[in-house]
Design a protein around this motif. Structure first.
Motif, PDB file in Angstrom:
ATOM      1  N   GLY A  23     -66.152 -41.132   2.585  1.00 42.23           N
ATOM      2  CA  GLY A  23     -67.506 -41.425   3.026  1.00 42.23           C
ATOM      3  C   GLY A  23     -68.346 -41.921   1.865  1.00 42.23           C
ATOM      4  N   GLU A  24     -69.173 -42.907   2.132  1.00 40.68           N
ATOM      5  CA  GLU A  24     -69.905 -43.569   1.058  1.00 40.68           C
ATOM      6  C   GLU A  24     -70.776 -42.624   0.241  1.00 40.68           C
ATOM      7  OE1 GLU A  24     -71.904 -47.115   2.323  1.00 40.68           O
ATOM      8  OE2 GLU A  24     -70.135 -47.856   3.361  1.00 40.68           O
ATOM      9  N   GLY A  25     -71.552 -41.776   0.886  1.00 36.99           N
ATOM     10  CA  GLY A  25     -72.439 -40.869   0.163  1.00 36.99           C
ATOM     11  C   GLY A  25     -71.682 -39.876  -0.702  1.00 36.99           C
ATOM     12  N   LEU A  28     -70.116 -41.689  -3.732  1.00 38.13           N
ATOM     13  CA  LEU A  28     -71.129 -41.941  -4.767  1.00 38.13           C
ATOM     14  C   LEU A  28     -71.444 -40.671  -5.545  1.00 38.13           C
ATOM     15  CD1 LEU A  28     -73.565 -44.335  -2.875  1.00 38.13           C
ATOM     16  CD2 LEU A  28     -72.081 -44.909  -4.801  1.00 38.13           C
ATOM     17  N   ALA A  29     -71.533 -39.541  -4.845  1.00 36.60           N
ATOM     18  CA  ALA A  29     -71.792 -38.270  -5.525  1.00 36.60           C
ATOM     19  C   ALA A  29     -70.626 -37.896  -6.444  1.00 36.60           C
ATOM     20  CB  ALA A  29     -72.029 -37.169  -4.494  1.00 36.60           C
ATOM     21  N   ALA A  30     -69.392 -38.128  -6.004  1.00 32.61           N
ATOM     22  CA  ALA A  30     -68.225 -37.824  -6.839  1.00 32.61           C
ATOM     23  C   ALA A  30     -68.211 -38.700  -8.087  1.00 32.61           C
ATOM     24  CB  ALA A  30     -66.941 -38.016  -6.029  1.00 32.61           C
ATOM     25  N   ILE A  31     -68.628 -39.954  -7.948  1.00 26.12           N
ATOM     26  CA  ILE A  31     -68.702 -40.846  -9.105  1.00 26.12           C
ATOM     27  C   ILE A  31     -69.741 -40.321 -10.092  1.00 26.12           C
ATOM     28  CG2 ILE A  31     -69.371 -43.152  -9.880  1.00 26.12           C
ATOM     29  CD1 ILE A  31     -68.236 -44.206  -7.190  1.00 26.12           C
ATOM     30  N   PHE A  53     -70.157 -50.189  -5.026  1.00 26.81           N
ATOM     31  CA  PHE A  53     -69.122 -49.337  -5.603  1.00 26.81           C
ATOM     32  C   PHE A  53     -68.521 -49.935  -6.871  1.00 26.81           C
ATOM     33  CE2 PHE A  53     -69.336 -47.455  -1.397  1.00 26.81           C
ATOM     34  CZ  PHE A  53     -69.378 -46.114  -1.734  1.00 26.81           C
ATOM     35  N   HIS A  54     -68.421 -51.246  -6.935  1.00 26.75           N
ATOM     36  CA  HIS A  54     -67.924 -51.884  -8.158  1.00 26.75           C
ATOM     37  C   HIS A  54     -68.874 -51.607  -9.321  1.00 26.75           C
ATOM     38  CE1 HIS A  54     -67.305 -55.172 -11.052  1.00 26.75           C
ATOM     39  NE2 HIS A  54     -66.026 -54.947 -10.777  1.00 26.75           N
ATOM     40  N   ALA A  83     -64.740 -46.304   2.003  1.00 24.27           N
ATOM     41  CA  ALA A  83     -64.687 -45.927   0.588  1.00 24.27           C
ATOM     42  C   ALA A  83     -64.049 -44.557   0.427  1.00 24.27           C
ATOM     43  CB  ALA A  83     -66.094 -45.912   0.000  1.00 24.27           C
ATOM     44  N   LEU A  84     -63.219 -44.442  -0.608  1.00 27.29           N
ATOM     45  CA  LEU A  84     -62.547 -43.186  -0.948  1.00 27.29           C
ATOM     46  C   LEU A  84     -62.639 -42.953  -2.440  1.00 27.29           C
ATOM     47  CD1 LEU A  84     -59.110 -43.847   0.806  1.00 27.29           C
ATOM     48  CD2 LEU A  84     -60.981 -42.516   1.750  1.00 27.29           C
ATOM     49  N   ALA A  85     -62.658 -41.695  -2.824  1.00 28.09           N
ATOM     50  CA  ALA A  85     -62.540 -41.342  -4.238  1.00 28.09           C
ATOM     51  C   ALA A  85     -61.367 -40.381  -4.367  1.00 28.09           C
ATOM     52  CB  ALA A  85     -63.812 -40.687  -4.749  1.00 28.09           C
ATOM     53  N   VAL A  86     -60.453 -40.687  -5.264  1.00 30.71           N
ATOM     54  CA  VAL A  86     -59.340 -39.791  -5.564  1.00 30.71           C
ATOM     55  C   VAL A  86     -59.817 -38.876  -6.681  1.00 30.71           C
ATOM     56  CG1 VAL A  86     -56.941 -39.659  -6.316  1.00 30.71           C
ATOM     57  CG2 VAL A  86     -57.702 -41.595  -4.919  1.00 30.71           C
ATOM     58  N   VAL A  87     -59.730 -37.561  -6.470  1.00 32.12           N
ATOM     59  CA  VAL A  87     -60.271 -36.613  -7.441  1.00 32.12           C
ATOM     60  C   VAL A  87     -59.183 -35.905  -8.243  1.00 32.12           C
ATOM     61  CG1 VAL A  87     -62.415 -36.256  -6.169  1.00 32.12           C
ATOM     62  CG2 VAL A  87     -60.454 -34.788  -5.692  1.00 32.12           C
TER      63      VAL A  87
END
Length: 100
Positions: A23-25, A28-31, A53-54, A83-87
C-alpha cells in the motif's frame, strides 16, 4: 523458470513470511522509517506514482525496481497492489538480482 517468475515466487514467499509492506501510504512510511530494503512499484503505475516512489527511494538511498506489472504483482502476492516495500535484506538482495 525465468528470473521474473522466480521473483514472483519469491515475492509470494516474502508475503507469507510477513516481510512485505503493501500500500502506498505504508510503503512511504517504511521508506521514511528506514525499514524498507527494496521498493517495488508496478511498471504500469501512473507517472505520478512512479515519480513519487523513485524520488523518495533515491533520497533515502533505497534500491528501487519497477520491472513487474500490476497483474504480475497481484498474481505473486494474491492482492492487487501498485507499491511494495521489502523489509528483509535477504529477500531484497535476491529480488534485486532477479529483477535487474
Amino acid at each position: 523458470m525465468t528470473p521474473q517468475q522466480q521473483a514472483e515466487h519469491l515475492l509470494g514467499l516474502a508475503r507469507r513470511a510477513g516481510k512485505l509492506t503493501m500500500g502506498e501510504g505504508f510503503v512511504l512510511a517504511a521508506i521514511r522509517d528506514g525499514k524498507a530494503k527494496l521498493v517495488i512499484v508496478a511498471s504500469d503505475a501512473s507517472p505520478r506514482t512512479i515519480k513519487l516512489f523513485h524520488d523518495k527511494s533515491s533520497f533515502y538511498e533505497i534500491p528501487y525496481v519497477n520491472a513487474l506489472t500490476k497483474l504480475a504483482i497481484a498474481g505473486a502476492i494474491g492482492v492487487p497492489r501498485t507499491a511494495l516495500a521489502v523489509v528483509d535484506q535477504g529477500f531484497a538482495t535476491k529480488l534485486i538480482k532477479l529483477l535487474t
